[in-house]
Scaffold this active site. Structure first.
Site, mmCIF file in Angstrom:
data_model
loop_
_atom_site.group_PDB
_atom_site.id
_atom_site.type_symbol
_atom_site.label_atom_id
_atom_site.label_comp_id
_atom_site.label_asym_id
_atom_site.label_seq_id
_atom_site.Cartn_x
_atom_site.Cartn_y
_atom_site.Cartn_z
ATOM 1 N N GLU A 106 32.755 36.718 33.117
ATOM 2 C CA GLU A 106 31.724 35.556 33.934
ATOM 3 C C GLU A 106 32.276 34.704 34.822
ATOM 4 O OE1 GLU A 106 29.120 35.049 36.074
ATOM 5 O OE2 GLU A 106 27.248 35.731 35.029
ATOM 6 N N ASP A 107 31.877 33.909 35.573
ATOM 7 C CA ASP A 107 32.599 32.431 36.510
ATOM 8 C C ASP A 107 32.337 31.263 35.574
ATOM 9 O OD1 ASP A 107 30.132 32.913 37.480
ATOM 10 O OD2 ASP A 107 30.546 32.459 40.176
ATOM 11 N N ASP A 114 25.436 28.416 33.477
ATOM 12 C CA ASP A 114 24.990 27.473 33.660
ATOM 13 C C ASP A 114 23.545 27.231 32.602
ATOM 14 O OD1 ASP A 114 23.762 24.625 34.873
ATOM 15 O OD2 ASP A 114 22.861 26.194 36.185
ATOM 16 N N PHE A 117 27.796 20.297 39.955
ATOM 17 C CA PHE A 117 27.714 22.318 40.646
ATOM 18 C C PHE A 117 29.359 22.036 41.544
ATOM 19 C CE2 PHE A 117 27.769 25.106 43.309
ATOM 20 C CZ PHE A 117 26.876 26.276 43.388
ATOM 21 N N ARG A 150 35.968 29.505 47.958
ATOM 22 C CA ARG A 150 36.473 30.663 46.900
ATOM 23 C C ARG A 150 37.832 30.300 47.164
ATOM 24 N NH1 ARG A 150 32.207 33.150 44.399
ATOM 25 N NH2 ARG A 150 30.540 33.828 46.536
#
Ligand code: XMP
Ligand code: MG
Length: 188
Positions: free
Chosen positions: A102-103, A106, A156, A169
């Protein structure tokens, strides 16, 4: 790496060199842990694709890859916790040692749902490697992330695979956008 055109950058949170160093360490750790196993690395599209490409080149073991695409309903900044599978895995994971990549984790709602779905398919083992962890935002208290790159504050972030409205990205570092760039008129 930064140029005059990158005026939308508020600040670089994790430089490329730090990411590369961490990815090497994670790769070494995973290489040790999965000796003799049947490793399938599962990337969660689209955010994890850059991280996963670098990570698997640091895992010195025979392995295979697969991808899943997931969408959480709601806006592009806030996770709603309602998860929809847009693209499922191509191959069965029954009896396979699965490592989800996963990036970012959260609230943890996305990952919780994903683990529930994949565990019903009876993999030999199921672990998670996340590049980033926004731990203070966690709503799933008992969520175990086996391999974490960096714990980050509640900001963020974009870059290195992570996007805002599908942009940024391709930047090789993790950064925070200037506040005005998170406005809807910059989403095109
Ligand atoms: P939850 O809250 O379910 O969310 O753990 C995980 C997903 O939310 C997105 N996300 C981010 N995407 N920068 C991003 O580009 C961020 O700072 C960020 N925080 C959460 C992401 O899609 C992740 O998989
Ligand atoms: Mg996104």
């Amino acid at each position: 790496m930064m140029s005059d055109q990158d005026s939308f950058i508020e600040r670089v949170l994790i430089p490329h060199e730090d990411i590369q160093q961490k990815v090497r360490e994670l790769g070494e750790q995973i290489t040790r842990d999965y000796q003799g196993k049947d490793l399938r690395v599962v990337g969660i599209l689209r955010g994890a694709f850059i991280f996963m490409a670098d990570l698997i080149r640091n895992i010195k073991l025979p392995l295979s890859v697969d991808f899943m695409s997931i969408s959480s309903y709601g806006g592009s900044v806030e996770s709603s916790g309602v998860v929809r599978i847009l693209k499922d895995l191509d191959k069965s994971i029954t009896g396979v040692d699965v490592l989800i990549v996963e990036d970012i984790v959260d609230t943890g709602l996305t990952l919780k749902h994903l683990l529930e779905v994949l565990s019903t398919r009876n993999p030999a083992s199921l672990r998670v490697c996340a590049l980033l962890d926004k731990k203070e935002r966690r709503l799933v208290p008992d969520l175990k992330i086996d391999y974490v790159g960096f714990e980050i504050p509640n900001l963020f972030v974009v870059g290195y695979g992570l996007d805002f409205a599908e942009k940024y990205r391709n930047y090789p570092f993790i950064f925070v956008l200037k506040p005005e760039y998170y406005q809807p008129e910059f989403t095109r």
